[in-house]
Design an enzyme around this catalytic site. Structure first.
Site: not given
Ligand code: PAJ
Length: 265
Positions: A134-135, A22, A18
């Site tokens: 939105e990443k 996140h 995290l």
């Molecule tokens: P993960 O890459 O851990 O990302 C979890 C959530 O955090 C996703 O919705 C992602 O778009 C968001 N997130 C990641 N980096 C971000 C950033 N820099 N700014 C804003 N939001 C960000 O995406 C996944 O996990 C997986 O595919 C999941 C949806 C959990 C399914 O396994």
């Protein structure tokens, strides 16, 4: 978990390691809902490369500390057998081709795994709202489509991209970059910003060509795609007559990075 009358459940699915991106999703959920649930699960079915799955960062105790410090109400860290029992089957969902472009084209089967795990968690947690960054804009579009196809009432809440000071989009994979890699990676956002300002005076094809040329000159980057697409169907656009975003994926030091930016809206 069943939401009681007037008690809204917010859900933030993650794969852990995290970071502040996140946390921003968790904070939005906490503002909008009464109970916030965060899942931490490195979903094997969405990895298309076994090396990527093996090297995905796993930082369980730091994640739990982080969740406690932001006062997340429920941390859900299931193991693979709990998520996918032997008798678990999923019915196919028509994603309208959103899963065939960009990430879907470069990582065939990736979105089948994402849809499978997210729907499984929706069934288990039954949130009122679920928060996605939105990443991963294509993932967000696919999850919106998933709830429509399933006639689900879960509200999908988009959250803006959080970036490091350099502009590099925060990502769990960034920890695998060297210091020099991290500073080089800032080039990606600078090109997205350039594309945004160019969209005021140039056509999408001209911008795509010039960005691709810039990356071709830097052999540390292995560009997978740079595309300018509409935000509904995620198809390449030829003009800026509708809202469009630029999407990029590349490899740097063996680490796969993705990013995107709103151009003309
Ligand atoms: P993960 O890459 O851990 O990302 C979890 C959530 O955090 C996703 O919705 C992602 O778009 C968001 N997130 C990641 N980096 C971000 C950033 N820099 N700014 C804003 N939001 C960000 O995406 C996944 O996990 C997986 O595919 C999941 C949806 C959990 C399914 O396994």
């Amino acid at each position: 978990m069943q939401s009681e009358k007037g008690c809204k459940i917010g859900f933030v699915p993650t794969m852990g390691a995290l970071h502040d991106g996140h946390v921003s999703l968790l904070e939005t959920s906490k503002k909008q809902c009464d109970i916030t649930v965060c899942s931490v699960f490195v979903n094997p079915t969405q990895f298309t490369n076994s090396q990527d799955l093996a090297s995905y960062p796993r930082t369980e105790s730091a994640d739990l500390e982080m969740l406690e410090s932001v006062q997340c109400d429920v941390a859900f860290l299931p193991n693979v057998d709990e998520v996918y029992p032997m008798d678990y089957t999923v019915s196919p969902v028509n994603l309208g081709g959103l899963d065939n472009v960009m990430e879907g084209a470069f990582r065939p089967g990736h979105f089948d795994g994402v849809v499978q795990v997210v729907w499984r968690f929706f069934e288990q947690i039954r949130p009122d709202k679920a928060f996605f960054g939105e990443k991963d804009f294509q993932q967000l579009a696919i999850i919106k489509r998933l709830v429509e196809e399933k006639n689900s009432k879960i509200e999908i809440v988009p959250c803006p991209i959080l970036r490091e000071k350099s502009g590099l989009a925060m990502s769990s994979r960034n920890v695998r970059l060297s210091d020099s890699g991290r500073s080089q990676a800032a080039f990606v956002y600078s090109k997205l910003l350039e594309a945004k300002s160019a969209s005021e005076k140039q056509l999408p094809a001209e911008i795509v060509e010039s960005v691709k040329e810039d990356f071709a000159l830097r052999d540390t980057f292995k560009l997978e795609y740079f595309e300018i697409c509409d935000i509904q169907f995620l198809q390449p656009v030829t003009t800026f007559n509708q809202p469009a975003r630029a999407f990029i994926a590349l490899e740097l030091e063996g680490v796969r990075l993705i990013d995107n930016i709103a151009l003309n809206y």
